[in-house]
Design a protein around this motif. Sequence first.
Motif, PDB file in Angstrom:
ATOM      1  N   VAL A  46      -8.623   6.050   4.993  1.00 25.04           N
ATOM      2  CA  VAL A  46      -7.260   5.297   4.805  1.00 25.04           C
ATOM      3  C   VAL A  46      -7.165   4.046   5.740  1.00 25.04           C
ATOM      4  CG1 VAL A  46      -4.617   5.625   4.758  1.00 25.04           C
ATOM      5  CG2 VAL A  46      -6.127   7.355   4.003  1.00 25.04           C
ATOM      6  N   ILE A  47      -7.040   2.823   5.033  1.00 29.66           N
ATOM      7  CA  ILE A  47      -7.048   1.855   5.892  1.00 29.66           C
ATOM      8  C   ILE A  47      -5.605   1.518   6.943  1.00 29.66           C
ATOM      9  CG2 ILE A  47      -6.842  -0.667   5.759  1.00 29.66           C
ATOM     10  CD1 ILE A  47      -8.640  -0.423   3.287  1.00 29.66           C
ATOM     11  N   ARG A  48      -5.866   1.323   8.134  1.00 21.98           N
ATOM     12  CA  ARG A  48      -4.467   1.544   9.018  1.00 21.98           C
ATOM     13  C   ARG A  48      -4.230  -0.224   9.147  1.00 21.98           C
ATOM     14  NH1 ARG A  48      -5.650   3.833  14.250  1.00 21.98           N
ATOM     15  NH2 ARG A  48      -3.644   3.528  14.352  1.00 21.98           N
ATOM     16  N   SER A  49      -5.464  -0.978   9.498  1.00 25.08           N
ATOM     17  CA  SER A  49      -5.095  -2.424   9.500  1.00 25.08           C
ATOM     18  C   SER A  49      -6.551  -3.143   9.034  1.00 25.08           C
ATOM     19  CB  SER A  49      -4.693  -2.752  10.967  1.00 25.08           C
ATOM     20  OG  SER A  49      -5.780  -2.582  11.721  1.00 25.08           O
ATOM     21  N   GLY A  50      -6.169  -4.373   8.745  1.00 22.33           N
ATOM     22  CA  GLY A  50      -7.220  -5.041   8.484  1.00 22.33           C
ATOM     23  C   GLY A  50      -7.236  -5.169   6.573  1.00 22.33           C
TER      24      GLY A  50
END
Length: 151
Positions: A46-50
């Motif tokens: 699960v992408i947090r940032s970027g």
Amino acid sequence: MTKAIKLLTALPQPQRGRLTALAREVSFPEDARIFEAGGRADRFWVIRSGAVSLTQEVTPVQRVTVASLGAGDLLGWSWLFPPYEWDFGAEAFSPVRAYEFDAAAVQALCEEDPQLGIVLVRSVAEILAHRLEATRGRLMEHYALHGRGSL
């Protein structure tokens, strides 16, 4: 078009807490290949940032971006379905921070907590349906703009 579904926020709090307890924080530098099509799908993120580009190889030297993912998005769903191989490749478009989940651990948790398993699979299915609809829309726009044949 409907709003993109975010996996962790789609899960009710009790299931979200049990799942996130399995997460580990990882990062990928810009331009890093996260996985390749055909590789073993044994985890998801699960992408947090970027930003991450999902890519499809057209020729050995040419890849096309089929989707772009950002904060809150699920990266990887092939761990749910045999033969457990990635359908696309993934590349960090910018520096990426993400929660990584080991597929075997998540599958064991789902066996232990069938309610979590049902909610998780439904959430992933909703995400995939949304992405399929978005892809269909982009294809329709492409054909409308470029006038190439009929669908």
